[in-house]
Design an enzyme around this catalytic site. Structure first.
Site, PDB file in Angstrom:
ATOM      1  N   CYS A 193      -4.516  -4.701  -5.299  1.00 24.14           N
ATOM      2  CA  CYS A 193      -3.359  -5.404  -5.865  1.00 24.14           C
ATOM      3  C   CYS A 193      -3.749  -6.869  -6.114  1.00 24.14           C
ATOM      4  CB  CYS A 193      -2.176  -5.321  -4.903  1.00 24.14           C
ATOM      5  SG  CYS A 193      -2.387  -6.320  -3.413  1.00 24.14           S
ATOM      6  N   GLU A 235      -7.954  -3.834   2.337  1.00 28.14           N
ATOM      7  CA  GLU A 235      -8.936  -4.833   1.898  1.00 28.14           C
ATOM      8  C   GLU A 235      -8.810  -6.122   2.706  1.00 28.14           C
ATOM      9  OE1 GLU A 235      -6.658  -3.192   0.090  1.00 28.14           O
ATOM     10  OE2 GLU A 235      -7.143  -3.259  -2.037  1.00 28.14           O
TER      11      GLU A 235
END
Lengths: 152, 152
Positions: free
Chosen positions: B83, B55
């Site tokens: 996360c 990401e």
């Protein structure tokens, strides 16, 4: 706790330099074996990178220089409470101690918000020491935003 | 919700490629105006960078390409629940929609842990769609770790 105020002074210097570049004035240094291995202020504007917070910059730079993902035994000094992104990155890098200056109730992720190090999804937490040079750290930020609000 | 399974298939492809590089097999693509503008898998090992999650890589790459910090209107497809670090970066980048595959109870920061988007310290939350190609996303991860455990 082996704190060295000189390192926070260096982080504060990076914060001031960031402000002079029109970045939000937060600065950080990463220390390994008593030596600064990386230093940076925020560079989100300069780098066109929303992830370029001071802490991220020093972690990425130190990992690159050392040729390893984990900075075991390293200590990070930063003038403001890390956000959730940086708190997690500090964990992933296996930083040993985190020293920070001012609290950040609006955006912090250590003692505010999701309190990353207190979650079961956190698999390494640094020792955290807050309030180091807190007043100077907060003043640099306050002066920056105050100057922004004043009509040029 | 304007979801496009083709984009998650592309993210899955990046996850598989990451596994082939011996990186944890998570992949992501960033889509703007119906077009993929950045694609990546995890590259933490390759880059010696603990922050180089899929990401983060696509956000940084897209911001660099577009010459701007904010990716307003962009959608991110990732094979695993982000996360805490990535969830916050997605917020800072002003991503519009987050589509993810498998849940991550051990390390997720969206529906687990500090649940970043539910905190008052979060100032922009994307629309979140989970469970997209969940089984394939989870299988890629499970096969990777299973192969690791098997004696060579």
């Amino acid at each position: 706790m082996a704190q060295n105020d000189g390192f926070m002074a260096e982080a504060l210097h990076e914060a001031v330099l960031a402000g002079q570049r029109d970045e939000i004035p937060v600065g950080a240094v990463l220390v390994l074996d008593g030596r600064i291995v990386a230093r940076s202020g925020n560079r989100t504007r300069e780098n066109n990178d929303p992830t370029a917070h001071a802490e991220m910059n020093v972690i990425r730079e130190a990992a690159r220089l050392l040729g390893q993902e984990r900075l075991t035994g390293a200590d990070l000094y930063v003038t403001l409470e890390p956000c959730a992104m940086c708190a997690a990155a500090i964990s992933f890098a296996r930083i040993r101690r985190l020293y920070y200056g001012a609290e950040d109730p609006k955006g912090g992720g250590v003692h505010h918000g999701g309190r990353f190090y207190a979650q079961t999804t956190c698999h390494h937490a640094p020792d955290v020491y807050s309030g180091i040079e807190e007043r100077r750290s907060a003043t640099v930020l306050r002066d920056f935003f105050q100057a922004k609000r004043e009509p040029g």
